[in-house]
Design an enzyme around this catalytic site. Structure first.
Site, PDB file in Angstrom:
ATOM      1  N   ASP A  35       0.897  -1.213   0.277  1.00 32.86           N
ATOM      2  CA  ASP A  35      -0.099  -0.011   0.020  1.00 32.86           C
ATOM      3  C   ASP A  35       0.901   1.219  -0.085  1.00 32.86           C
ATOM      4  OD1 ASP A  35      -1.763   2.181   0.924  1.00 32.86           O
ATOM      5  OD2 ASP A  35      -3.204   0.596   1.223  1.00 32.86           O
ATOM      6  N   ASN A  97     -13.563  -3.211   2.060  1.00 28.37           N
ATOM      7  CA  ASN A  97     -14.508  -2.225   2.036  1.00 28.37           C
ATOM      8  C   ASN A  97     -15.479  -2.382   0.781  1.00 28.37           C
ATOM      9  OD1 ASN A  97     -13.298  -0.947   4.201  1.00 28.37           O
ATOM     10  ND2 ASN A  97     -12.033  -0.199   3.137  1.00 28.37           N
ATOM     11  N   GLU A 105     -13.079   3.383  -1.496  1.00 28.72           N
ATOM     12  CA  GLU A 105     -12.378   4.283  -2.476  1.00 28.72           C
ATOM     13  C   GLU A 105     -12.081   3.873  -3.504  1.00 28.72           C
ATOM     14  OE1 GLU A 105      -9.115   6.009  -0.188  1.00 28.72           O
ATOM     15  OE2 GLU A 105     -10.466   6.227   1.712  1.00 28.72           O
ATOM     16  N   HIS A 110     -10.429  -5.337  -3.471  1.00 27.62           N
ATOM     17  CA  HIS A 110      -9.147  -5.413  -2.940  1.00 27.62           C
ATOM     18  C   HIS A 110      -9.196  -5.675  -1.335  1.00 27.62           C
ATOM     19  CE1 HIS A 110     -10.240  -1.185  -2.479  1.00 27.62           C
ATOM     20  NE2 HIS A 110      -9.495  -0.943  -1.537  1.00 27.62           N
TER      21      HIS A 110
END
Length: 127
Positions: A35, A97, A105, A110
């Site tokens: 990340d 999410n 987002e 993912h």
């Protein structure tokens, strides 16, 4: 529910090689990379290479081969970051999410693997 995949999202662009990444692990169907804004000492994103928007979309539409490959890639990433809770590591948190309420987002499924410190409570309640 109809899932509409936006192939201009950042993960699609990474998969096409348009944006560089720090690859941690890669298979035929899965890419895992560091990340760019880590929230833990080890923070790896694991994504399927197929055009899946959310985890439920992936589970509903991916082939069995893609699902198994992704799951085994997650296990390998956890091993690579030294977080295997079942064999002496201190564990990890896996987060995905989905949609507006999940505060997603990037519209490409993912999974965040976070490890290397105590991640804290799962969620803070809003009283």
């Amino acid at each position: 529910m109809a899932y509409v995949y936006d192939d201009t999202n950042i993960f699609a662009r990474i998969l096409r090689g348009e944006i560089p990444n720090k690859t941690v692990y890669e298979t035929e169907h899965t890419l895992a990379f560091a990340d760019i804004a880590p929230k833990a000492p080890a923070h790896v994103l694991v994504i399927p290479k197929g055009p899946y928007v959310t985890y439920d979309h992936f589970c509903a539409a991916a082939s069995a081969e893609e699902i198994v490959d992704f799951s085994r890639a997650v296990a390998e990433v956890v091993k690579l970051v030294g977080a295997e809770a079942h064999s002496g590591g201190k564990g990890f948190r896996a987060i995905t999410n989905a949609g507006e309420h999940g505060v997603q987002e990037v519209p490409h499924f993912h999974l965040h693997i976070l490890a290397g410190r105590n991640i804290g409570p799962m969620i803070l309640s809003e009283d």
